[in-house]
Design an enzyme around this catalytic site. Sequence first.
Site, PDB file in Angstrom:
ATOM      1  N   LYS A  51       0.926  -1.264  -0.159  1.00 34.52           N
ATOM      2  CA  LYS A  51      -0.069   0.015  -0.054  1.00 34.52           C
ATOM      3  C   LYS A  51       0.891   1.229   0.130  1.00 34.52           C
ATOM      4  O   LYS A  51       2.214   0.988   0.167  1.00 34.52           O
ATOM      5  CB  LYS A  51      -0.844  -0.055   1.256  1.00 34.52           C
ATOM      6  CG  LYS A  51      -1.981  -1.407   1.129  1.00 34.52           C
ATOM      7  CD  LYS A  51      -2.898  -1.079   2.324  1.00 34.52           C
ATOM      8  CE  LYS A  51      -4.022  -2.229   2.440  1.00 34.52           C
ATOM      9  NZ  LYS A  51      -4.687  -2.281   3.642  1.00 34.52           N
ATOM     10  N   ASN A  86      -2.055  -0.129   7.326  1.00 36.02           N
ATOM     11  CA  ASN A  86      -1.377  -1.415   7.697  1.00 36.02           C
ATOM     12  C   ASN A  86      -0.573  -1.961   6.550  1.00 36.02           C
ATOM     13  O   ASN A  86      -0.139  -3.144   6.510  1.00 36.02           O
ATOM     14  CB  ASN A  86      -2.289  -2.532   8.153  1.00 36.02           C
ATOM     15  CG  ASN A  86      -3.539  -2.707   7.131  1.00 36.02           C
ATOM     16  OD1 ASN A  86      -3.460  -2.141   5.835  1.00 36.02           O
ATOM     17  ND2 ASN A  86      -4.438  -3.252   7.346  1.00 36.02           N
ATOM     18  N   HIS A  94      -2.121  -5.079   1.456  1.00 35.84           N
ATOM     19  CA  HIS A  94      -3.225  -5.840   1.133  1.00 35.84           C
ATOM     20  C   HIS A  94      -2.888  -7.334   0.670  1.00 35.84           C
ATOM     21  O   HIS A  94      -1.887  -7.832   0.044  1.00 35.84           O
ATOM     22  CB  HIS A  94      -3.992  -5.279   0.009  1.00 35.84           C
ATOM     23  CG  HIS A  94      -5.142  -6.537  -0.299  1.00 35.84           C
ATOM     24  ND1 HIS A  94      -6.330  -6.650   0.258  1.00 35.84           N
ATOM     25  CD2 HIS A  94      -5.254  -7.268  -1.525  1.00 35.84           C
ATOM     26  CE1 HIS A  94      -6.913  -7.513  -0.375  1.00 35.84           C
ATOM     27  NE2 HIS A  94      -6.444  -7.917  -1.429  1.00 35.84           N
ATOM     28  N   GLU A 112      -9.293 -11.245  -7.475  1.00 37.46           N
ATOM     29  CA  GLU A 112      -8.435 -10.251  -7.349  1.00 37.46           C
ATOM     30  C   GLU A 112      -7.407 -10.181  -8.475  1.00 37.46           C
ATOM     31  O   GLU A 112      -7.041  -8.950  -8.926  1.00 37.46           O
ATOM     32  CB  GLU A 112      -7.663  -9.949  -5.916  1.00 37.46           C
ATOM     33  CG  GLU A 112      -8.840  -9.509  -4.967  1.00 37.46           C
ATOM     34  CD  GLU A 112      -7.903  -9.681  -3.550  1.00 37.46           C
ATOM     35  OE1 GLU A 112      -8.915  -9.379  -2.698  1.00 37.46           O
ATOM     36  OE2 GLU A 112      -6.923 -10.253  -3.258  1.00 37.46           O
TER      37      GLU A 112
HETATM   38  P1  ADP Z   1      -7.319  -7.138   5.611  1.00 38.81           P
HETATM   39  O1  ADP Z   1      -6.708  -6.129   4.492  1.00 38.81           O
HETATM   40  O2  ADP Z   1      -6.643  -7.660   6.491  1.00 38.81           O
HETATM   41  O3  ADP Z   1      -8.052  -8.247   4.468  1.00 38.81           O
HETATM   42  P2  ADP Z   1     -10.174  -6.179   5.368  1.00 38.81           P
HETATM   43  O4  ADP Z   1     -10.379  -6.808   4.087  1.00 38.81           O
HETATM   44  O5  ADP Z   1     -11.160  -6.513   6.529  1.00 38.81           O
HETATM   45  O6  ADP Z   1      -8.847  -6.534   6.049  1.00 38.81           O
HETATM   46  O7  ADP Z   1     -10.113  -4.725   5.280  1.00 38.81           O
HETATM   47  C1  ADP Z   1      -9.464  -4.036   4.137  1.00 38.81           C
HETATM   48  C2  ADP Z   1      -8.879  -3.059   4.761  1.00 38.81           C
HETATM   49  O8  ADP Z   1      -9.754  -1.948   5.316  1.00 38.81           O
HETATM   50  C3  ADP Z   1      -7.823  -3.038   5.693  1.00 38.81           C
HETATM   51  O9  ADP Z   1      -6.635  -3.599   5.393  1.00 38.81           O
HETATM   52  C4  ADP Z   1      -7.828  -1.828   6.309  1.00 38.81           C
HETATM   53  O10 ADP Z   1      -6.839  -0.889   5.645  1.00 38.81           O
HETATM   54  C5  ADP Z   1      -9.031  -0.988   6.193  1.00 38.81           C
HETATM   55  N1  ADP Z   1     -10.062  -1.229   7.347  1.00 38.81           N
HETATM   56  C6  ADP Z   1     -10.591  -2.267   7.918  1.00 38.81           C
HETATM   57  N2  ADP Z   1     -11.176  -2.115   8.960  1.00 38.81           N
HETATM   58  C7  ADP Z   1     -11.091  -0.924   9.215  1.00 38.81           C
HETATM   59  C8  ADP Z   1     -11.781   0.330  10.167  1.00 38.81           C
HETATM   60  N3  ADP Z   1     -12.579  -0.283  11.070  1.00 38.81           N
HETATM   61  N4  ADP Z   1     -11.225   1.539  10.272  1.00 38.81           N
HETATM   62  C9  ADP Z   1     -10.530   1.847   9.391  1.00 38.81           C
HETATM   63  N5  ADP Z   1      -9.931   0.927   8.400  1.00 38.81           N
HETATM   64  C10 ADP Z   1     -10.395  -0.244   8.276  1.00 38.81           C
HETATM   65 MG    MG Z   2      -9.417  -8.494   3.146  1.00 39.98          MG
END
Ligand code: ADP
Ligand code: MG
Length: 202
Positions: free
Chosen positions: A15, A157, A160, A171
């Site tokens: 990211k 974070n 992805h 994807e």
């Molecule tokens: P992952 O990336 O671990 O698969 P998700 O698919 O649940 O997580 O969410 C996609 C992205 O959305 C996360 O990596 C994060 O950057 C963002 N995100 C998820 N939940 C939240 C939240 N509650 N507040 C802010 N950003 C969030």
């Molecule tokens: Mg996800």
Amino acid sequence: METHLKKERTLIIIKPDGIQRTLIGEIIKRYERTGLKLVAVKTVVSSEDHIEKHYTLDPNWRRVTGEKTIASYEKKGLKPPSEDPLEITAVILENLKKYMTSGPIIVMIWEGAHAVKIVRKITGGTEPLTSDVGTIRGDFVLDSYQISDNDKRAVRNLIHASGSVEEAEMEINHWFKKDEIIDYRLVQEQIIYDVNLDGILE
Ligand code: ADP
Ligand code: MG
């Protein structure tokens, strides 16, 4: 079945914060050293529309991500921003579009046995505050839902990574054309996968 498992593919995106934190090499190193094979890679600046499609390829993503957020607040004894998972994800999605288009990103496909699960394990849980030590998100970043939701932005974070094999397939089609993905052999695959190890000793 066997061959198929060894050919599993997953999509990883470094990211914008991963690039700005100059962690490209560190991140790629962690996936590469497992024995997984990089079969496609490109640097792009994405559009908000492309990012929205990416996150909503899975029709359950809105509900699941909202529920995951609520559960994480409740586990810490905190009140979630809303009781409605879809209301939460609508905000997350808007913030994600801004975050993911704020700078260049690196999109990659990695291939090998259990690629999806291995990559998720190394990447760590979504919220850096609770990601395990030793994972990329646990070791290199310190964000939380509480801080990011307060500041009305996406959790930063770094990475992805596809959440399941089905998600990975969708994807990969979303980001790559067939001829951008390269089929090739890594010399080390013999020691990783072959049953017969004759030919090592001289
Ligand atoms: P992952 O990336 O671990 O698969 P998700 O698919 O649940 O997580 O969410 C996609 C992205 O959305 C996360 O990596 C994060 O950057 C963002 N995100 C998820 N939940 C939240 C939240 N509650 N507040 C802010 N950003 C969030
Ligand atoms: Mg996800």
